[in-house]
Design an enzyme around this catalytic site. Sequence first.
Site, short mmCIF file in Angstrom:
data_model
loop_
_atom_site.label_atom_id
_atom_site.label_comp_id
_atom_site.label_asym_id
_atom_site.label_seq_id
_atom_site.Cartn_x
_atom_site.Cartn_y
_atom_site.Cartn_z
N LEU A 46 0.82 -1.15 -0.04
CA LEU A 46 -0.17 0.00 0.10
C LEU A 46 0.89 1.27 0.03
O LEU A 46 0.47 2.36 0.42
CB LEU A 46 -0.98 0.01 1.30
CG LEU A 46 -2.04 -1.08 1.20
CD1 LEU A 46 -2.78 -1.26 2.67
CD2 LEU A 46 -2.68 -1.15 -0.02
N UNK A 47 1.91 1.23 -0.74
CA UNK A 47 3.06 2.33 -0.41
C UNK A 47 2.84 3.29 -1.72
O UNK A 47 2.18 2.68 -2.66
CB UNK A 47 4.31 1.88 -0.40
N GLY A 48 3.12 4.45 -1.71
CA GLY A 48 2.92 5.00 -2.91
C GLY A 48 3.93 4.80 -4.11
O GLY A 48 3.59 4.98 -5.33
N THR A 50 4.47 1.29 -4.55
CA THR A 50 4.30 -0.06 -4.93
C THR A 50 4.35 -0.50 -6.14
O THR A 50 4.84 -1.46 -6.46
CB THR A 50 2.87 -0.48 -4.14
OG1 THR A 50 3.03 -0.33 -2.80
CG2 THR A 50 2.73 -1.94 -4.24
N ARG A 98 -2.92 -3.18 -6.02
CA ARG A 98 -1.57 -2.53 -6.38
C ARG A 98 -0.32 -3.61 -6.52
O ARG A 98 -0.28 -4.20 -5.50
CB ARG A 98 -1.26 -1.45 -5.39
CG ARG A 98 -1.73 -0.28 -5.33
CD ARG A 98 -1.00 0.89 -4.41
NE ARG A 98 -1.98 1.75 -4.22
CZ ARG A 98 -1.75 2.63 -3.01
NH1 ARG A 98 -0.80 2.72 -2.48
NH2 ARG A 98 -2.58 3.77 -2.93
#
Length: 201
Positions: A46-48, A50, A98
């Site tokens: 869930l990282u920007g 990813t 994602r």
Amino acid sequence: MCAAGLAAAAAQSVYAFSARQLAGGEPVSLGSLRCKGLLIENVASLUGTTVRDYTQMNEPQRRLGPRGLVVLGFPCNHSGHQENAKNEEILNSLKYVRPGGGFEPNFMLFEKGEVNGAGAHTLFAFLREALPAPSDDATALMIDPKLITWSPVCRNDVAWNFEKFLVGPDGVPLRRYSRRFQTIDIEPDIEALLSQGPSCA
């Protein structure tokens, strides 16, 4: 030495450690990867970054795997709570959210764990002691102290998702890269490592 590193202090290489793959089964001994070049990253779904980072991790495994590279991903929720899925949910998150679009990692993905603090996986305690700071950003630290969710805090902690560790075929860590250093840009270092041939006879 930070207390979290004491358990890993006696190790001479990553071959002393094992981890369980996300798909389950028995723990994988990293000793089974002897004579391979390893690229180890802490990951989060869930990282920007990813989408960029996961897709870039697939590329070197696809292109350089036949020449002796093995990419290993270790999900961790330390950085901004950006891996809050359960182990059994992570692959579906990657496939449908994602990066989405049916994405499947072609590299080894391990169970979720910790990379910093007293509960850190001994592999990461060892890597952090061997390479205390990223080579491209020796001052890398967690930007927002409110996001630090582990204890004790050490100067050599992994600062965010997608830090990378390049390990030689003898199991000795060679170089650490910050989250800002993209996986695709490590390929020249990997190529140089693989061109040297095995040094672990």
